[in-house]
Every structure is written in structure tokens, then in C-alpha cells.
Design a protein around this motif. Structure first.
Motif, PDB file in Angstrom:
ATOM      1  N   GLU A 181     -41.533  -0.017 -29.150  1.00  0.00           N
ATOM      2  CA  GLU A 181     -41.521   1.307 -29.402  1.00  0.00           C
ATOM      3  C   GLU A 181     -40.569   1.739 -30.152  1.00  0.00           C
ATOM      4  O   GLU A 181     -40.851   2.478 -31.088  1.00  0.00           O
ATOM      5  CB  GLU A 181     -41.428   2.043 -27.906  1.00  0.00           C
ATOM      6  N   ASP A 182     -39.253   1.155 -30.349  1.00  0.00           N
ATOM      7  CA  ASP A 182     -38.413   1.640 -30.901  1.00  0.00           C
ATOM      8  C   ASP A 182     -38.446   1.309 -32.600  1.00  0.00           C
ATOM      9  O   ASP A 182     -37.761   1.812 -33.288  1.00  0.00           O
ATOM     10  CB  ASP A 182     -36.900   1.190 -30.406  1.00  0.00           C
TER      11      ASP A 182
ATOM     12  N   PRO B 166     -43.161   4.197 -36.034  1.00  0.00           N
ATOM     13  CA  PRO B 166     -42.817   5.571 -36.555  1.00  0.00           C
ATOM     14  C   PRO B 166     -42.897   6.476 -35.031  1.00  0.00           C
ATOM     15  O   PRO B 166     -43.740   6.130 -34.163  1.00  0.00           O
ATOM     16  CB  PRO B 166     -43.994   5.680 -37.383  1.00  0.00           C
ATOM     17  N   GLU B 167     -42.216   7.374 -34.966  1.00  0.00           N
ATOM     18  CA  GLU B 167     -41.900   8.461 -34.125  1.00  0.00           C
ATOM     19  C   GLU B 167     -43.188   8.990 -33.471  1.00  0.00           C
ATOM     20  O   GLU B 167     -43.645   8.990 -32.316  1.00  0.00           O
ATOM     21  CB  GLU B 167     -40.975   9.451 -34.342  1.00  0.00           C
ATOM     22  N   GLU B 168     -44.174   9.478 -34.574  1.00  0.00           N
ATOM     23  CA  GLU B 168     -45.384  10.011 -34.361  1.00  0.00           C
ATOM     24  C   GLU B 168     -46.199   9.051 -33.597  1.00  0.00           C
ATOM     25  O   GLU B 168     -47.384   9.607 -33.158  1.00  0.00           O
ATOM     26  CB  GLU B 168     -46.009  10.545 -35.619  1.00  0.00           C
ATOM     27  N   HIS B 169     -46.132   7.710 -33.863  1.00  0.00           N
ATOM     28  CA  HIS B 169     -46.925   6.956 -33.122  1.00  0.00           C
ATOM     29  C   HIS B 169     -46.609   6.195 -31.559  1.00  0.00           C
ATOM     30  O   HIS B 169     -46.948   5.325 -31.064  1.00  0.00           O
ATOM     31  CB  HIS B 169     -47.534   5.630 -33.942  1.00  0.00           C
ATOM     32  N   ARG B 170     -45.481   6.863 -31.190  1.00  0.00           N
ATOM     33  CA  ARG B 170     -44.766   6.347 -29.858  1.00  0.00           C
ATOM     34  C   ARG B 170     -45.657   7.069 -28.707  1.00  0.00           C
ATOM     35  O   ARG B 170     -45.894   8.226 -29.067  1.00  0.00           O
ATOM     36  CB  ARG B 170     -43.152   6.690 -29.640  1.00  0.00           C
ATOM     37  N   THR B 171     -45.730   6.298 -27.582  1.00  0.00           N
ATOM     38  CA  THR B 171     -46.365   6.860 -26.715  1.00  0.00           C
ATOM     39  C   THR B 171     -45.729   6.676 -25.127  1.00  0.00           C
ATOM     40  O   THR B 171     -44.702   5.912 -25.304  1.00  0.00           O
ATOM     41  CB  THR B 171     -48.063   6.476 -26.125  1.00  0.00           C
ATOM     42  N   GLU B 172     -46.089   7.290 -24.164  1.00  0.00           N
ATOM     43  CA  GLU B 172     -45.605   6.861 -22.820  1.00  0.00           C
ATOM     44  C   GLU B 172     -45.832   5.423 -22.213  1.00  0.00           C
ATOM     45  O   GLU B 172     -45.269   4.992 -21.673  1.00  0.00           O
ATOM     46  CB  GLU B 172     -45.968   8.028 -21.918  1.00  0.00           C
TER      47      GLU B 172
END
Length: 252
Positions: free
Chosen positions: A60-61, A64-70
Motif C-alpha cells: 500500500e505505501d 499512488p494515494e488514489e489507488h489505496r484502499t481499505e
């Protein structure tokens, strides 16, 4: 010990195969499903060889921020293995480390060869569904007499890279990686051998080649990549003559 590494991202819309939705009848969601299918076909092919399967995912880290999920990236790639493998416990799952793709692949290969003392390390990019057990075994035979073995794809891309020793991976996967990796091997004085070219999937034109090949193999009653072929059939993907007579990928 030989380790076969599948380098993959979690199959999220817009993250994987980013150019495909813009150049084909598939949506971003469809391209994610196709990426998942090709990853599962690759996992199954690797599992049928004598090598150890390592799924090397981008955590996750590093996304890209827009492709991070729970849902974690690891959970998503483990779910793919659960679908693809009779015994998912045979697969190892390790997060990638590094700021670029070249660095991440280089770190993985170097760690396995030097720290874990693997006899050879093969990297699959998951960009072609036509990686088979016989093809992987053929590559392993070539690695017995060559330090580097490469599988070429479209436009100087690669679908396979095998190593018995390390190279300078600094820019090894810059476009075109086929040339950069061969040059890096030459700088070390290594012998490089090549596998037969396979169609990769990054654009609509490239997917058209894969679809035509799958359709032909189905008609000839030959083995096809199961998960990818199922998507091609489900979506009604075909290659037909366009208005100018050139091949055109369509969805029926």
C-alpha cells in the motif's frame, strides 16, 4: 533451489494496465479483471514447474494515494492465489522494496541470489497469459549455461527475466527493458540467451494479438490460458477487419 517471482500489483482499476482502457473496448474495471486473470494463469503455470513460487507485490505505501484502499494489497494477491492454486500455501508472498520498478525487481533478485542462495531467480512480469510450464522449464534449462535468460515481448518489453547472478539493476527496466537488461548482462561479462517471443498485453493492439491467438487455439482445440480465455469468451472479444481493413479489437 530455483525461485520464480511473479511481480504484480493488486488488480485495481486504473492502477494496472493503465493504457489498455484508453485503447481498447475494456473499461478500467475490465482491465483490472484481465490483469487478475493473467496473474492467475501465471501462478498456475509456475505452480506446475519445479520452481518455488514467490508473489512479489507492491504494498500500500508504494501505491499512488488514489489507488489505496481499505483492503490490503497482500490480501488481494492472496485471493488470486486462492482461486488459481490447488494448494495456495505453496506460494510465498513478499512486499516489494524500492522507489522504482527497476529497484524493486533488483532488490528482490539480489536478495534471493545472495541472501537466500537461490541457484537461479526468474522474474515474470504477468503481462502475457502465454507463460506455460514447458516454457518456464525451457528457460530453466537455458539458465544452466547462461547467466541471463530473457523472454521478449512487444516493443522491446519482457515477460520473463532469469538470472543466476546479479547485474546492475539501476535502470534495467527502463524502456526498452530487453535492451537494458542485455546491456547490463554484457557489462558483467555474462552470457544472455533468449526465449521465443510472446505477445504481451499493455495496449488495445497488443490485446488484439492475444485475443486472436486465444480464439485460434480454441478453434484448434489446443490448450489456452484458462482464466484469460474465460474473460475473452465472457466479454465476447473478437478481432475483425476495421473500416480500413486493418485488424480491430471489438466486443460483441
Amino acid at each position: 533451489m530455483s525461485v520464480i517471482v511473479l511481480v504484480t500489483d493488486p488488480p485495481r482499476p486504473g492502477l494496472v494496465l493503465p493504457d489498455l482502457a484508453e485503447t481498447s473496448p475494456l473499461t478500467k474495471e475490465g482491465t483490472a479483471e484481465l490483469a487478475a486473470a493473467m496473474a492467475k494463469d501465471a501462478m498456475r503455470a509456475i505452480d506446475r514447474t519445479g520452481g518455488d513460487l514467490l508473489v512479489n507485490f507492491r504494498p500500500e505505501d508504494l501505491l499512488p494515494e488514489e489507488h489505496r484502499t481499505e483492503t490490503s494489497a497482500e490480501a488481494e494477491v492472496r485471493a488470486l492465489a486462492a482461486d488459481a492454486l490447488d494448494d495456495p500455501s505453496v506460494a510465498r508472498f513478499e512486499p516489494q522494496v524500492g522507489s522504482t520498478q527497476s529497484a524493486r525487481v533488483g532488490n528482490t533478485v539480489t536478495h534471493l541470489l545472495r541472501e537466500e542462495e537461490a541457484d537461479s531467480v526468474a522474474v515474470l512480469t504477468g503481462t502475457t497469459p502465454f507463460v506455460t510450464r514447458p516454457g518456464i522449464d525451457q528457460a530453466a534449462m537455458k539458465l544452466r549455461s547462461n547467466e541471463v535468460v530473457l523472454g521478449p515481448g512487444h516493443g522491446g518489453s519482457i515477460y520473463y527475466a532469469g538470472f543466476t547472478d546479479t547485474v546492475d539493476f539501476s535502470d534495467a527496466l527502463e524502456t526498452p527493458p530487453l535492451w537494458h537488461l542485455t546491456d547490463a548482462a554484457r557489462d558483467e561479462g555474462y552470457e544472455t540467451e533468449f526465449l521465443p517471443m510472446q505477445p504481451t498485453v499493455r495496449t488495445g493492439d497488443e490485446l488484439a494479438t492475444v485475443v486472436a491467438r486465444i480464439r485460434a487455439r480454441v478453434a484448434a482445440e489446443r490448450v489456452v490460458p484458462e482464466f484469460t480465455a474465460a474473460r475473452v469468451e465472457e466479454w465476447g472479444l473478437l478481432v475483425e477487419a476495421g473500416e480500413d481493413g486493418s485488424p480491430e479489437l471489438v466486443r460483441r
